[in-house]
Motif scaffolding. Structure first.
Motif, short mmCIF file in Angstrom:
data_model
loop_
_atom_site.label_atom_id
_atom_site.label_comp_id
_atom_site.label_asym_id
_atom_site.label_seq_id
_atom_site.Cartn_x
_atom_site.Cartn_y
_atom_site.Cartn_z
N ILE A 2 0.86 -1.12 -0.10
CA ILE A 2 0.00 -0.05 0.00
C ILE A 2 0.74 1.32 0.08
CG2 ILE A 2 -1.80 1.40 1.46
CD1 ILE A 2 -2.93 -1.28 2.23
N ASP A 85 -7.89 2.28 -3.05
CA ASP A 85 -7.45 3.10 -2.00
C ASP A 85 -8.13 3.22 -0.90
OD1 ASP A 85 -9.91 3.98 -3.10
OD2 ASP A 85 -9.43 5.99 -3.21
N LYS A 86 -8.83 1.92 -0.46
CA LYS A 86 -9.66 2.19 0.82
C LYS A 86 -10.47 0.66 0.40
CE LYS A 86 -13.35 4.14 1.65
NZ LYS A 86 -14.28 5.49 1.59
N GLU A 112 -8.38 3.90 4.96
CA GLU A 112 -8.43 4.67 3.50
C GLU A 112 -7.18 5.58 3.52
OE1 GLU A 112 -11.24 8.14 1.58
OE2 GLU A 112 -11.67 7.36 3.75
N HIS A 113 -6.64 5.41 2.22
CA HIS A 113 -5.58 6.40 2.02
C HIS A 113 -6.08 7.86 1.86
CE1 HIS A 113 -2.42 7.99 -1.41
NE2 HIS A 113 -2.13 8.32 -0.15
N PRO A 117 -7.59 11.44 -4.34
CA PRO A 117 -7.59 10.35 -4.95
C PRO A 117 -6.77 10.51 -6.34
CG PRO A 117 -9.79 11.36 -4.85
CD PRO A 117 -8.99 12.21 -4.11
N PRO A 120 -4.70 4.43 -9.48
CA PRO A 120 -3.32 3.57 -9.30
C PRO A 120 -2.63 3.18 -10.44
CG PRO A 120 -5.48 2.21 -9.20
CD PRO A 120 -5.98 3.55 -9.28
N TYR A 131 -5.39 -3.88 1.10
CA TYR A 131 -6.42 -3.00 1.64
C TYR A 131 -7.52 -3.67 2.53
CZ TYR A 131 -4.87 1.78 0.39
OH TYR A 131 -4.28 2.91 -0.02
#
Length: 163
Positions: A2, A85-86, A112-113, A117, A120, A131
């Motif tokens: 991650i 991202d989550k 969550e990042h 956003p 990726p 995640y």
């Protein structure tokens, strides 16, 4: 996977599973404040900035709806959604420390990042699984701390199969 790092900075002392579980027990079913932080994960100082936020939320198990297209639903807990991202895991918790005798509290734990956003660049499936795995670990810890009984609590090992 991650963060691209194997080292992390510590969160403040106010962030821990124990603190989050205590807050959950005192706030459950209050008219407002239906969630809180568990912890934040940072990459070390003098490295590229990366911030993961781990939270818990009281949820309505009947309010599911359709997830956004970036999410994959997984076979864990009452409902698990993972994106690049989550991830969020919803589960039921029957514990006298949380909702009182006989009532099942419905919670979601999310990782969550915390940044703007972006799409990726790497393997989206691997990021979703990463995640989901990290979120699974926090959900198990949040279920264990107040002594949740097996009412939708995530399994001992993460299940990464799509629902």
């Amino acid at each position: 996977m991650i963060t691209g790092s194997s080292r992390f900075e510590a969160s403040g002392d106010e962030y821990s599973i124990g603190q989050a579980a205590t807050l959950l027990a005192t706030m459950y079913n209050t008219p407002h404040d239906r969630g809180g932080d568990i912890c934040r994960i940072y990459t070390p100082l003098d490295t590229p900035d990366f911030d993961l936020r781990v939270t818990w939320t009281q949820v309505d198990p009947d309010a599911k709806g359709s997830p956004a297209s970036k999410f994959t639903e997984l076979k864990m807990g009452e409902r698990t959604l993972a994106a690049a991202d989550k991830a969020d895991i919803q589960f039921g918790c029957k514990s006298g420390k949380v909702a009182g005798t006989g009532e099942v509290a419905h919670l979601a734990v999310g990782v969550e990042h915390w940044a703007m956003p972006t799409e990726p660049e790497d393997n989206v499936r691997a990021l979703k699984e990463a995640y989901a795995t990290v979120t699974h670990s926090f959900a198990l810890a949040m279920a264990k701390e107040p002594g949740c009984k097996n009412n939708g609590v995530p399994p001992a090992k993460p299940v990464l199969d799509p629902a």
